[in-house]
Scaffold this motif. Structure first.
Motif, PDB file in Angstrom:
ATOM      1  N   PRO A 238      41.719 -12.234 -29.394  1.00 56.08           N
ATOM      2  CA  PRO A 238      40.936 -13.279 -28.715  1.00 56.08           C
ATOM      3  C   PRO A 238      40.870 -13.166 -27.189  1.00 56.08           C
ATOM      4  CG  PRO A 238      43.010 -14.169 -29.531  1.00 56.08           C
ATOM      5  CD  PRO A 238      43.072 -12.691 -29.721  1.00 56.08           C
ATOM      6  N   PHE A 239      41.565 -12.208 -26.577  1.00 51.38           N
ATOM      7  CA  PHE A 239      41.597 -12.111 -25.112  1.00 51.38           C
ATOM      8  C   PHE A 239      40.184 -12.128 -24.556  1.00 51.38           C
ATOM      9  CE2 PHE A 239      41.437  -9.789 -21.125  1.00 51.38           C
ATOM     10  CZ  PHE A 239      42.519 -10.288 -20.418  1.00 51.38           C
ATOM     11  N   PRO A 240      39.880 -12.879 -23.514  1.00 55.68           N
ATOM     12  CA  PRO A 240      40.727 -13.804 -22.771  1.00 55.68           C
ATOM     13  C   PRO A 240      40.302 -15.258 -23.010  1.00 55.68           C
ATOM     14  CG  PRO A 240      38.949 -13.066 -21.357  1.00 55.68           C
ATOM     15  CD  PRO A 240      38.617 -12.621 -22.758  1.00 55.68           C
ATOM     16  N   GLU A 241      40.197 -15.631 -24.283  1.00 56.62           N
ATOM     17  CA  GLU A 241      39.705 -16.982 -24.589  1.00 56.62           C
ATOM     18  C   GLU A 241      40.838 -18.012 -24.569  1.00 56.62           C
ATOM     19  OE1 GLU A 241      36.901 -17.490 -27.878  1.00 56.62           O
ATOM     20  OE2 GLU A 241      36.777 -15.310 -28.006  1.00 56.62           O
ATOM     21  N   THR A 242      40.572 -19.147 -23.959  1.00 54.98           N
ATOM     22  CA  THR A 242      41.458 -20.310 -24.052  1.00 54.98           C
ATOM     23  C   THR A 242      40.892 -21.196 -25.154  1.00 54.98           C
ATOM     24  OG1 THR A 242      41.890 -20.224 -21.686  1.00 54.98           O
ATOM     25  CG2 THR A 242      42.394 -22.307 -22.801  1.00 54.98           C
ATOM     26  N   LEU A 243      41.698 -21.518 -26.149  1.00 57.60           N
ATOM     27  CA  LEU A 243      41.238 -22.360 -27.258  1.00 57.60           C
ATOM     28  C   LEU A 243      41.726 -23.788 -27.013  1.00 57.60           C
ATOM     29  CD1 LEU A 243      41.976 -19.887 -30.197  1.00 57.60           C
ATOM     30  CD2 LEU A 243      40.035 -19.943 -28.618  1.00 57.60           C
ATOM     31  N   ILE A 244      40.875 -24.750 -27.379  1.00 56.65           N
ATOM     32  CA  ILE A 244      41.202 -26.149 -27.060  1.00 56.65           C
ATOM     33  C   ILE A 244      41.039 -27.034 -28.298  1.00 56.65           C
ATOM     34  CG2 ILE A 244      40.551 -28.149 -25.647  1.00 56.65           C
ATOM     35  CD1 ILE A 244      39.675 -26.258 -23.448  1.00 56.65           C
ATOM     36  N   GLU A 245      42.021 -27.919 -28.475  1.00 49.87           N
ATOM     37  CA  GLU A 245      41.898 -28.995 -29.467  1.00 49.87           C
ATOM     38  C   GLU A 245      42.074 -30.292 -28.688  1.00 49.87           C
ATOM     39  OE1 GLU A 245      44.483 -28.379 -33.015  1.00 49.87           O
ATOM     40  OE2 GLU A 245      44.834 -26.440 -32.083  1.00 49.87           O
ATOM     41  N   LEU A 246      41.186 -31.225 -28.913  1.00 50.38           N
ATOM     42  CA  LEU A 246      41.199 -32.450 -28.112  1.00 50.38           C
ATOM     43  C   LEU A 246      40.846 -33.624 -29.029  1.00 50.38           C
ATOM     44  CD1 LEU A 246      41.381 -33.406 -25.197  1.00 50.38           C
ATOM     45  CD2 LEU A 246      39.196 -32.342 -24.766  1.00 50.38           C
ATOM     46  N   ASP A 247      41.762 -34.593 -29.154  1.00 51.04           N
ATOM     47  CA  ASP A 247      41.500 -35.762 -30.005  1.00 51.04           C
ATOM     48  C   ASP A 247      41.328 -36.996 -29.133  1.00 51.04           C
ATOM     49  OD1 ASP A 247      41.892 -34.024 -32.079  1.00 51.04           O
ATOM     50  OD2 ASP A 247      43.763 -34.931 -32.806  1.00 51.04           O
ATOM     51  N   GLY A 248      40.254 -37.746 -29.394  1.00 56.77           N
ATOM     52  CA  GLY A 248      40.001 -38.972 -28.646  1.00 56.77           C
ATOM     53  C   GLY A 248      39.887 -40.158 -29.583  1.00 56.77           C
ATOM     54  N   THR A 249      39.742 -41.351 -28.988  1.00 56.12           N
ATOM     55  CA  THR A 249      39.711 -42.574 -29.796  1.00 56.12           C
ATOM     56  C   THR A 249      38.467 -42.661 -30.683  1.00 56.12           C
ATOM     57  OG1 THR A 249      38.767 -43.611 -27.833  1.00 56.12           O
ATOM     58  CG2 THR A 249      41.122 -43.991 -28.239  1.00 56.12           C
ATOM     59  N   LYS A 250      37.401 -41.913 -30.349  1.00 58.79           N
ATOM     60  CA  LYS A 250      36.180 -41.986 -31.166  1.00 58.79           C
ATOM     61  C   LYS A 250      35.827 -40.672 -31.851  1.00 58.79           C
ATOM     62  CE  LYS A 250      33.698 -45.052 -28.026  1.00 58.79           C
ATOM     63  NZ  LYS A 250      32.537 -44.942 -27.159  1.00 58.79           N
ATOM     64  N   GLY A 251      36.548 -39.595 -31.553  1.00 59.06           N
ATOM     65  CA  GLY A 251      36.170 -38.310 -32.144  1.00 59.06           C
ATOM     66  C   GLY A 251      37.059 -37.185 -31.674  1.00 59.06           C
ATOM     67  N   SER A 252      36.571 -35.963 -31.790  1.00 60.56           N
ATOM     68  CA  SER A 252      37.405 -34.806 -31.433  1.00 60.56           C
ATOM     69  C   SER A 252      36.544 -33.645 -30.947  1.00 60.56           C
ATOM     70  CB  SER A 252      38.215 -34.360 -32.652  1.00 60.56           C
ATOM     71  OG  SER A 252      37.328 -33.953 -33.679  1.00 60.56           O
ATOM     72  N   ILE A 253      37.207 -32.735 -30.230  1.00 58.91           N
ATOM     73  CA  ILE A 253      36.547 -31.506 -29.753  1.00 58.91           C
ATOM     74  C   ILE A 253      37.413 -30.350 -30.214  1.00 58.91           C
ATOM     75  CG2 ILE A 253      35.882 -30.155 -27.706  1.00 58.91           C
ATOM     76  CD1 ILE A 253      35.577 -32.810 -26.176  1.00 58.91           C
ATOM     77  N   ARG A 254      36.793 -29.298 -30.703  1.00 56.93           N
ATOM     78  CA  ARG A 254      37.501 -28.067 -31.036  1.00 56.93           C
ATOM     79  C   ARG A 254      36.746 -26.901 -30.411  1.00 56.93           C
ATOM     80  NH1 ARG A 254      40.643 -31.337 -31.987  1.00 56.93           N
ATOM     81  NH2 ARG A 254      41.917 -31.715 -33.838  1.00 56.93           N
ATOM     82  N   LEU A 255      37.407 -26.190 -29.477  1.00 56.78           N
ATOM     83  CA  LEU A 255      36.825 -24.956 -28.921  1.00 56.78           C
ATOM     84  C   LEU A 255      37.593 -23.828 -29.595  1.00 56.78           C
ATOM     85  CD1 LEU A 255      35.066 -23.380 -26.881  1.00 56.78           C
ATOM     86  CD2 LEU A 255      36.915 -23.657 -25.217  1.00 56.78           C
ATOM     87  N   SER A 256      36.914 -23.114 -30.492  1.00 53.25           N
ATOM     88  CA  SER A 256      37.652 -22.113 -31.260  1.00 53.25           C
ATOM     89  C   SER A 256      37.183 -20.707 -30.948  1.00 53.25           C
ATOM     90  CB  SER A 256      37.605 -22.435 -32.751  1.00 53.25           C
ATOM     91  OG  SER A 256      36.310 -22.737 -33.141  1.00 53.25           O
ATOM     92  N   GLN A 257      37.915 -19.744 -31.501  1.00 48.99           N
ATOM     93  CA  GLN A 257      37.680 -18.337 -31.168  1.00 48.99           C
ATOM     94  C   GLN A 257      36.234 -17.938 -31.453  1.00 48.99           C
ATOM     95  OE1 GLN A 257      40.809 -15.847 -32.565  1.00 48.99           O
ATOM     96  NE2 GLN A 257      39.776 -13.956 -31.998  1.00 48.99           N
ATOM     97  N   GLY A 258      35.654 -17.144 -30.550  1.00 44.08           N
ATOM     98  CA  GLY A 258      34.247 -16.766 -30.674  1.00 44.08           C
ATOM     99  C   GLY A 258      33.356 -17.751 -29.915  1.00 44.08           C
ATOM    100  N   TYR A 259      33.975 -18.549 -29.025  1.00 40.96           N
ATOM    101  CA  TYR A 259      33.234 -19.488 -28.173  1.00 40.96           C
ATOM    102  C   TYR A 259      32.427 -20.492 -29.004  1.00 40.96           C
ATOM    103  CZ  TYR A 259      34.580 -16.036 -24.676  1.00 40.96           C
ATOM    104  OH  TYR A 259      35.303 -15.184 -23.875  1.00 40.96           O
ATOM    105  N   ARG A 260      33.081 -21.031 -30.043  1.00 38.98           N
ATOM    106  CA  ARG A 260      32.452 -22.008 -30.938  1.00 38.98           C
ATOM    107  C   ARG A 260      32.956 -23.394 -30.545  1.00 38.98           C
ATOM    108  NH1 ARG A 260      33.588 -24.732 -35.743  1.00 38.98           N
ATOM    109  NH2 ARG A 260      31.922 -24.692 -37.301  1.00 38.98           N
ATOM    110  N   LEU A 261      32.008 -24.258 -30.168  1.00 37.66           N
ATOM    111  CA  LEU A 261      32.376 -25.620 -29.751  1.00 37.66           C
ATOM    112  C   LEU A 261      31.933 -26.612 -30.820  1.00 37.66           C
ATOM    113  CD1 LEU A 261      33.479 -27.490 -27.476  1.00 37.66           C
ATOM    114  CD2 LEU A 261      31.139 -27.605 -26.599  1.00 37.66           C
TER     115      LEU A 261
END
Ligand code: NAD
Ligand code: 89V
Length: 344
Positions: A238-261
């Motif tokens: 995956p270099f050099p991707e930063t992957l993100i998981e983010l949970d909020g009060t109304k929903g969520s965000i997932r930035l996964s490998q291959g630049y998929r949001l």
């Protein structure tokens, strides 16, 4: 727009990206370069057609004729070169890691502030397209208030071939790479009150730690995990991707490998490709970083022309640098570290 003339110090591995990016930034250009290694000076001078070449930064500052300096050397020289820029009233960009210690970093920020000289740290990861997209979604309120996040950079990429010095320092992944991931965590989730960390060295051929796991308590009350590794052997590197998981009060965000949001909110789920552009001079897999180099340098030129503060000013970067110091302190002591106290 009036052209800003710049000088660049340190014509090494990464400076090639910075030189390419300066060629693309409207309103700015590099007119002088400096490196104490004559071979690097020749290579970069010839490649980018720069006539004014110096082996000594003091001689370059004495000659002057530039509106800003871009310091692209490794950390050992940052403090002396930033102080030289301040003494000559020349606005400065300084590569990360900004300084060797938080005390040095504080002193550099103070010196520039007292001289009235703008100072930006070249902390480019927050300028990556996928990170900017995550920030936009969060600010649009789609997932509500974020209460938990994970910022993850796990790789088995051989960084040592391009940057051999990374194998030699007592400190490695937090200082070199984790500094970016911690900055992204701050950028997305806000400033940090306290931090705990655990580190490991898996690769026996290097001196410093190559795995770190950090737990951050943000001022907002949210919690995040920042985990970084150069010892992870994965099926698709995956270099050099930063992957993100983010949970909020109304929903969520997932930035996964291959630049998929993937964004889930009250209205349902959307999936977007947030791949960075492949600039004309860029090459995979570095194009994500290379595009962010262009973005931060454009931001510098715009901010300097407008007289406005940069996103990663020296003062801002102290708060990221404190997280690096806190992580090493916590890993050594096994205790949670009060980050706010370090900044007082
Ligand atoms: P490098 O060793 O390849 O290049 C540094 C160059 O600076 C060398 O040519 C050296 O001779 C020169 N130099 C050092 N001190 C000098 C001085 N006082 N005066 C004149 N020249 C001097 O290092 P690099 O891999 O290009 O890394 C440079 C910096 O960039 C480091 O701080 C590194 O952490 C950072 N970096 C940032 C990113 C990013 O994405 N932001 C990526 C890679 C490297
Ligand atoms: O950003 C950096 O300083 C680089 C890399 C991305 C390879 O870790 O060392």
């Amino acid at each position: 727009m009036a052209e800003l003339n710049g000088a660049l110090i340190g014509c090494g591995f990464f400076a090639i990206n910075q030189m390419h990016a300066w060629q693309d930034v409207p309103g700015a250009r590099i007119v002088a370069i400096c490196d104490r290694d004559p071979e690097r000076l020749r290579i970069v001078g010839d490649q980018f057609g720069i006539e004014r070449r110096y082996s000594d930064a003091a001689a370059m500052f004495a000659d002057g004729g530039f509106d800003f300096v871009d310091i692209a050397t490794t950390v050992q020289s940052h403090r002396a070169l930033v102080e030289m820029a301040a003494a000559h009233k020349v606005p400065a960009i300084c590569q990360k890691p900004f300084a060797k210690t938080l005390d040095d970093a504080k002193s550099m920020v103070k010196t520039c502030a007292e001289a009235g000289v703008p100072l930006m740290v070249h902390e480019n990861f927050r300028w990556q397209t996928p990170i900017q997209e995550v920030k936009k979604v969060l600010e649009a309120g789609v997932i509500g208030e974020p209460f938990w996040a994970r910022f993850s950079f796990r790789s088995g990429y051989d960084v040592f071939s391009g940057q051999p010095y990374l194998a030699e320092g007592e400190r490695f992944i937090i200082e070199d790479l984790g500094i970016h991931t911690l900055d992204i965590a701050r950028y997305i989730m806000g400033d940090v009150r306290q931090l705990s960390a655990r580190t490991k060295r898996v690769n026996p051929k290097i001196k410093g730690e190559d795995v770190a796991t950090m737990l951050l308590d943000h001022e907002s009350g949210a919690t995040s995990i920042v985990d970084v590794s150069y010892a992870s052997k994965l099926s698709t590197e995956p270099f050099p991707e930063t992957l993100i998981e983010l949970d909020g009060t109304k929903g969520s965000i997932r930035l996964s490998q291959g630049y998929r949001l993937e964004v889930t909110g009250p209205e349902g789920t959307t999936v977007t490709d947030v791949s960075p552009k492949l600039l004309s001079w860029a090459s995979r897999p570095w194009h994500n970083i290379q595009e962010s180099v262009f973005a931060i340098q454009q931001h510098w030129a715009d901010s300097l022309a407008a007289g406005s503060e940069t996103s990663t000013s020296g003062a801002d970067n102290l708060k990221t640098f404190a997280l690096v110091e806190a992580a090493y302190d916590s890993a050594a002591s096994g205790q949670t570290v009060d980050v706010e106290a370090m900044l007082r």
